[in-house]
Design an enzyme around this catalytic site. Sequence first.
Site, PDB file in Angstrom:
ATOM      1  N   ASN A  13     -13.530  -3.249   4.305  1.00 52.40           N
ATOM      2  CA  ASN A  13     -14.412  -3.214   3.138  1.00 52.40           C
ATOM      3  C   ASN A  13     -14.347  -4.478   2.274  1.00 52.40           C
ATOM      4  O   ASN A  13     -14.565  -4.444   1.072  1.00 52.40           O
ATOM      5  CB  ASN A  13     -14.155  -1.942   2.311  1.00 52.40           C
ATOM      6  CG  ASN A  13     -12.774  -1.885   1.715  1.00 52.40           C
ATOM      7  OD1 ASN A  13     -11.927  -2.706   2.027  1.00 52.40           O
ATOM      8  ND2 ASN A  13     -12.542  -0.925   0.847  1.00 52.40           N
ATOM      9  N   GLU A  16       0.786  -5.069  -8.717  1.00 50.82           N
ATOM     10  CA  GLU A  16       0.178  -5.853  -7.634  1.00 50.82           C
ATOM     11  C   GLU A  16       0.218  -7.361  -7.918  1.00 50.82           C
ATOM     12  O   GLU A  16       0.405  -8.161  -7.011  1.00 50.82           O
ATOM     13  CB  GLU A  16      -1.258  -5.388  -7.408  1.00 50.82           C
ATOM     14  CG  GLU A  16      -1.324  -3.984  -6.827  1.00 50.82           C
ATOM     15  CD  GLU A  16      -2.717  -3.535  -6.467  1.00 50.82           C
ATOM     16  OE1 GLU A  16      -2.835  -2.455  -5.859  1.00 50.82           O
ATOM     17  OE2 GLU A  16      -3.706  -4.244  -6.790  1.00 50.82           O
ATOM     18  N   TYR A  53       0.814  -1.217   0.000  1.00 54.20           N
ATOM     19  CA  TYR A  53       0.000   0.000   0.000  1.00 54.20           C
ATOM     20  C   TYR A  53       0.851   1.273   0.000  1.00 54.20           C
ATOM     21  O   TYR A  53       0.375   2.328   0.433  1.00 54.20           O
ATOM     22  CB  TYR A  53      -0.934  -0.004   1.209  1.00 54.20           C
ATOM     23  CG  TYR A  53      -2.205  -0.818   1.026  1.00 54.20           C
ATOM     24  CD1 TYR A  53      -3.067  -0.585  -0.051  1.00 54.20           C
ATOM     25  CD2 TYR A  53      -2.583  -1.784   1.950  1.00 54.20           C
ATOM     26  CE1 TYR A  53      -4.245  -1.309  -0.207  1.00 54.20           C
ATOM     27  CE2 TYR A  53      -3.764  -2.514   1.805  1.00 54.20           C
ATOM     28  CZ  TYR A  53      -4.582  -2.266   0.723  1.00 54.20           C
ATOM     29  OH  TYR A  53      -5.757  -2.971   0.574  1.00 54.20           O
TER      30      TYR A  53
HETATM   31  P1  CMP Z   1      -8.454  -0.722  -1.058  1.00 51.68           P
HETATM   32  O1  CMP Z   1      -9.211  -0.813  -2.318  1.00 51.68           O
HETATM   33  O2  CMP Z   1      -7.836  -1.934  -0.513  1.00 51.68           O
HETATM   34  O3  CMP Z   1      -7.308   0.387  -1.237  1.00 51.68           O
HETATM   35  C1  CMP Z   1      -6.806   1.168  -0.184  1.00 51.68           C
HETATM   36  C2  CMP Z   1      -7.624   1.053   1.053  1.00 51.68           C
HETATM   37  O4  CMP Z   1      -7.495   2.104   1.960  1.00 51.68           O
HETATM   38  C3  CMP Z   1      -9.104   1.060   0.683  1.00 51.68           C
HETATM   39  O5  CMP Z   1      -9.432  -0.132   0.063  1.00 51.68           O
HETATM   40  C4  CMP Z   1      -9.738   1.281   2.032  1.00 51.68           C
HETATM   41  O6  CMP Z   1      -9.934   0.080   2.750  1.00 51.68           O
HETATM   42  C5  CMP Z   1      -8.693   2.129   2.717  1.00 51.68           C
HETATM   43  N1  CMP Z   1      -9.163   3.512   2.800  1.00 51.68           N
HETATM   44  C6  CMP Z   1      -9.392   4.352   1.803  1.00 51.68           C
HETATM   45  N2  CMP Z   1      -9.806   5.541   2.279  1.00 51.68           N
HETATM   46  C7  CMP Z   1      -9.848   5.420   3.617  1.00 51.68           C
HETATM   47  C8  CMP Z   1     -10.211   6.290   4.664  1.00 51.68           C
HETATM   48  N3  CMP Z   1     -10.605   7.539   4.430  1.00 51.68           N
HETATM   49  N4  CMP Z   1     -10.157   5.819   5.928  1.00 51.68           N
HETATM   50  C9  CMP Z   1      -9.715   4.557   6.175  1.00 51.68           C
HETATM   51  N5  CMP Z   1      -9.357   3.686   5.212  1.00 51.68           N
HETATM   52  C10 CMP Z   1      -9.433   4.105   3.940  1.00 51.68           C
END
Ligand code: CMP
Length: 132
Positions: free
Chosen positions: A112, A126, A49
């Site tokens: 999520n 990735e 990330y």
């Molecule tokens: P993902 O698609 O795995 O990519 C990056 C992740 O960061 C995203 O899903 C979320 O789970 C997380 N993320 C993005 N925005 C936020 C936020 N404002 N607060 C907390 N987590 C976040």
Amino acid sequence: MERTLAIIKPDSVKKNVVGKIIDRIESEGFRIVEMRLVHLTADAAMEFYAVHRQRPFFEDLVAFISSGDSVVLLLERENAIGYWREVMGSTDPGRAVPGTIRRIFGFSIERNAVHGSDSRDTAATEIAFFFK
Ligand code: CMP
């Protein structure tokens, strides 16, 4: 044919919904090219990330994604990157369209349920990260 990287995140693994999500992946016409159960270390999560390292949620994101097992999948389909993003739904499950994976299985923007690559460049990076 296009390839994308999908992750079934630790919240989904803990809730025992991996099978349901894989069933959905298959019924949406994806071919599972490779698949593995992984427990990311914090260091690996930081690398994966890295693009988010300046964001205020970075530490929490790393702690969460390294908190338990995830399932990483290399998926293939026509328009795999865009279509997987559609099937996942919006990053925030509360804003995701009904019927999308994040709407059904996600709990919060952090928890999520699933991840997907957001572009061709990201997908290449990735995929290489998990499947050498
Ligand atoms: P993902 O698609 O795995 O990519 C990056 C992740 O960061 C995203 O899903 C979320 O789970 C997380 N993320 C993005 N925005 C936020 C936020 N404002 N607060 C907390 N987590 C976040």
